[in-house]
Design an enzyme around this catalytic site. Structure first.
Site, short mmCIF file in Angstrom:
data_model
loop_
_atom_site.label_atom_id
_atom_site.label_comp_id
_atom_site.label_asym_id
_atom_site.label_seq_id
_atom_site.Cartn_x
_atom_site.Cartn_y
_atom_site.Cartn_z
N LYS A 35 0.85 -1.20 0.00
CA LYS A 35 0.00 0.00 0.00
C LYS A 35 0.88 1.24 0.00
CE LYS A 35 -2.19 1.74 3.68
NZ LYS A 35 -2.00 3.22 3.68
N ASP A 62 -3.39 4.30 -2.13
CA ASP A 62 -4.38 4.73 -1.14
C ASP A 62 -4.32 6.24 -0.96
OD1 ASP A 62 -6.31 4.59 0.86
OD2 ASP A 62 -4.84 4.19 2.43
N LYS A 64 -7.20 8.16 -1.41
CA LYS A 64 -8.52 8.55 -0.90
C LYS A 64 -9.05 9.81 -1.60
CE LYS A 64 -7.73 6.59 3.74
NZ LYS A 64 -6.29 6.24 3.62
N ASP A 67 -13.46 14.72 -4.23
CA ASP A 67 -13.58 16.02 -4.90
C ASP A 67 -14.83 15.96 -5.76
OD1 ASP A 67 -12.91 18.56 -6.14
OD2 ASP A 67 -10.83 18.15 -5.57
N THR A 119 -10.69 3.96 10.30
CA THR A 119 -10.59 3.12 11.50
C THR A 119 -10.10 3.88 12.72
OG1 THR A 119 -8.40 2.41 10.73
CG2 THR A 119 -10.28 0.97 10.23
N ARG A 212 2.68 -0.79 10.96
CA ARG A 212 3.62 -0.77 12.08
C ARG A 212 3.93 -2.13 12.68
NH1 ARG A 212 0.90 4.60 14.62
NH2 ARG A 212 -0.85 3.65 13.51
#
Length: 239
Positions: A35, A62, A64, A67, A119, A212
């Protein structure tokens, strides 16, 4: 019953081009998907996508997009030309925007995913943003996902806590991607609605996104192997 085992997408949340490609080379054939989010893409640009593709990797872009429909359509066309496999738009951009994104990729382009509710957000956060009461966070995610499916997009990004309900309501051919996945004894950091790899797989996720817990592991390949073992176990339970 869903097809195939849930796959891992590793989030390249790293500060530089060198660090990102070093991780990809370190993990080798164990990971097919990566990603690329806005921090690294802004720093490195399309060149890093080409280098990931040269290594045989699949790219989840990614960014997002959110608009007006015409602008999102043009942005998605540009992303499709980079040979990415998945890309994101915000479901809250509305049905016309979602349709523009879906039309921009055509039949041969990347699959479009609508981001439902981040999330990192809980119920109070969503109520503050929309300035209205919501029956439940799960209902809001399902409402947005249902709108996205009606607009023709290929799937959604949601927390694993909503995955089972989405799978039941929207069927097996609708992609569900779960970010914010943490090992059983891992820390949540800024994630509010999260689950373990096995929990997300059993709920029906097609892909899980992990950053992470892998990036910060002392033994990164070992961390990946442990997650893969958990996903294999979940697949055997589901079969």
């Amino acid at each position: 019953m869903r097809r195939g085992m849930t796959e891992i997408i590793v989030a390249l949340d790293l500060p530089s081009h060198t660090a990102a490609l070093g991780l990809v080379d370190e993990l080798g054939d164990s990971i097919a998907w990566y990603k690329l989010g806005s921090p690294l893409y802004t720093r490195c640009g399309p060149a890093i996508i080409r280098q990931l593709r040269d290594r045989g990797k699949k790219v989840f872009l990614d960014l997002k997009y959110h608009d007006i429909p015409s602008t999102v359509g043009k942005a998605v066309e540009s992303a499709a030309a980079l040979d990415v496999h998945l890309l994101t738009v915000h479901a809250s951009g509305g049905e016309a925007m979602l349709r523009a994104a879906r039309e921009a990729v055509g039949d041969e382009g990347p699959r479009v995913l609508a981001v439902t509710v981040l999330t990192s957000m809980g119920g109070p956060d969503v109520r503050q943003v929309w300035d209205r009461e919501i029956p439940s966070l799960a209902d809001e995610v399902l409402r947005l996902a249902t709108m996205a499916r009606a607009a023709g997009v290929h799937g959604v990004v949601s927390s694993p806590l909503e995955t089972a309900a989405l799978r039941q309501s929207l069927g097996d051919d609708f992609l569900i991607v779960n970010p914010g996945i943490r090992p059983a004894r891992g820390q949540r950091e800024d994630q509010v609605r999260t689950s373990t790899p096995g929990g997300a797989a059993l709920a029906g996720a097609d892909y899980i996104v992990m950053g992470r817990p892998i990036l910060e592991a002392e033994d990164r390949p070992g961390a990946v192997e442990r997650v893969l073992a958990e996903l294999h176990e979940a697949a055997s339970i589901s079969s």
